[in-house]
Motif scaffolding. Structure first.
Motif, mmCIF file in Angstrom:
data_model
loop_
_atom_site.group_PDB
_atom_site.id
_atom_site.type_symbol
_atom_site.label_atom_id
_atom_site.label_comp_id
_atom_site.label_asym_id
_atom_site.label_seq_id
_atom_site.Cartn_x
_atom_site.Cartn_y
_atom_site.Cartn_z
ATOM 1 N N MET A 1 15.032 -1.225 4.890
ATOM 2 C CA MET A 1 13.934 -1.382 5.600
ATOM 3 C C MET A 1 14.094 -1.961 7.156
ATOM 4 O O MET A 1 14.655 -3.329 6.957
ATOM 5 N N PRO A 4 10.988 -6.039 11.357
ATOM 6 C CA PRO A 4 10.401 -5.971 12.670
ATOM 7 C C PRO A 4 11.067 -7.388 13.783
ATOM 8 O O PRO A 4 11.640 -8.004 13.400
ATOM 9 N N GLU A 23 11.560 -7.378 1.716
ATOM 10 C CA GLU A 23 10.078 -5.996 0.875
ATOM 11 C C GLU A 23 9.347 -6.481 0.213
ATOM 12 O O GLU A 23 9.467 -6.873 -1.170
ATOM 13 N N ALA A 26 2.381 -3.737 0.179
ATOM 14 C CA ALA A 26 1.563 -4.487 0.060
ATOM 15 C C ALA A 26 0.237 -3.214 -0.093
ATOM 16 O O ALA A 26 0.092 -1.924 -0.744
ATOM 17 N N LYS A 149 1.649 0.362 0.406
ATOM 18 C CA LYS A 149 2.400 0.990 1.249
ATOM 19 C C LYS A 149 3.529 -0.182 1.232
ATOM 20 O O LYS A 149 3.364 -1.674 1.280
ATOM 21 N N ARG A 150 5.159 0.101 1.623
ATOM 22 C CA ARG A 150 5.837 -1.031 1.780
ATOM 23 C C ARG A 150 6.264 -1.675 2.141
ATOM 24 O O ARG A 150 4.999 -1.070 4.254
ATOM 25 N N SER A 151 6.272 -2.806 2.835
ATOM 26 C CA SER A 151 6.118 -3.247 3.820
ATOM 27 C C SER A 151 7.434 -5.195 4.169
ATOM 28 O O SER A 151 8.228 -4.819 2.637
ATOM 29 N N ALA A 153 8.722 -8.907 4.342
ATOM 30 C CA ALA A 153 7.829 -10.479 5.155
ATOM 31 C C ALA A 153 9.130 -11.288 4.329
ATOM 32 O O ALA A 153 9.549 -11.688 3.978
ATOM 33 N N LYS A 193 -1.390 -7.492 -3.208
ATOM 34 C CA LYS A 193 0.858 -7.372 -2.919
ATOM 35 C C LYS A 193 1.466 -7.044 -4.224
ATOM 36 O O LYS A 193 1.252 -7.692 -5.017
#
Length: 248
Positions: A1, A4, A23, A26, A149-151, A153, A193
């Protein structure tokens, strides 16, 4: 992924921040009016119960209250997590919701269960059961359907490793500086999460040497409180958060 893009004020610290990205999945919850199926991912309602699985009870032999269920076939793939099977969380209907401050890992008054796909795929779920019902002051006001949903941080300020990973040279010491305010917003750990970094309303308990190995967030359920409407759909204490951690 893909990572950001950092806000401009953080770009001079890009190398250290980028090393901390994790990863996660969410989770978005939606209150429902109709009962969800036994195998569906959900907060509240009725969990999947099969012949081989005895309904979990607390140390006094009382039935625990069902909190959440994750069917991993509905969840985007996440490294080191199952792709099938159902994860369930049960807690006590008391002020501490089953937490024992003297022994946080002992599952006497809460329980985490995993039911493999092989266990339930050819087994009819038990529907006619004396389901325990929580008090009016329980965490959940409704039954909730879930979407995933994959996210990704970076490590948040509340994590006990923040000082060694981000603030090792005290560059982020001024809590009221624009730099730190920007990073707090950028690395926000709130929300429901699976995986990633947990959130804590107070200190990270893993700062204690006994819990430093608990580095994997299995599941987090946050409060959902809307003060302008005075609505609390999910409430942990005084707008707190619950997380379940693994020592791996």
């Amino acid at each position: 992924m893909d990572l950001p893009e950092l806000p401009n004020i953080l770009k001079q610290y890009e190398d250290r921040i980028n090393k901390t990205f994790k990863e996660y999945i969410a989770i978005k919850s939606q209150a429902v009016s109709e009962e969800l199926s036994p195998t569906q991912s959900k907060f509240g309602g009725k969990p999947l119960l099969i012949d081989e699985v005895e309904y979990p009870k607390n140390a006094a032999g009382q039935k625990l209250i069902f909190l959440a269920q994750i069917n991993f076939e509905e969840v985007p793939k996440l490294a080191d997590f199952p792709e099938t099977g159902i994860l369930q969380m049960f807690i006590s209907d008391n002020n501490l919701r089953g937490l024992d401050f003297a022994n946080r890992t002992k599952q006497d008054n809460f329980r985490v269960l995993y039911i493999s796909k092989e266990q339930f795929i050819n087994t009819n779920p038990i529907l006619d059961y004396d389901w325990p019902t929580p008090k009016e002051t329980f965490v959940l006001e409704n039954e909730f359907s879930l979407t995933f949903k994959r996210s990704i941080a970076s490590i948040p300020y509340v994590d006990f490793r923040y000082e060694s990973e981000i603030n090792y040279d005290k560059a982020f010491d001024d809590f009221y500086s624009e730099l730190v305010k920007t990073y707090l917003k950028f690395s926000d750990p709130t929300g429901h999460k699976i995986g990633g970094y947990p959130n804590f309303t107070q200190d990270d308990p893993r700062g204690n040497d006994k819990f430093t190995d608990y580095s994997t967030l299995l599941f987090q359920m946050d409060s959902e409180y809307y003060p302008k409407q005075n609505i609390a759909e999910i409430m942990w204490g005084d707008v707190g958060v619950a997380n379940f951690l693994l020592n791996q």
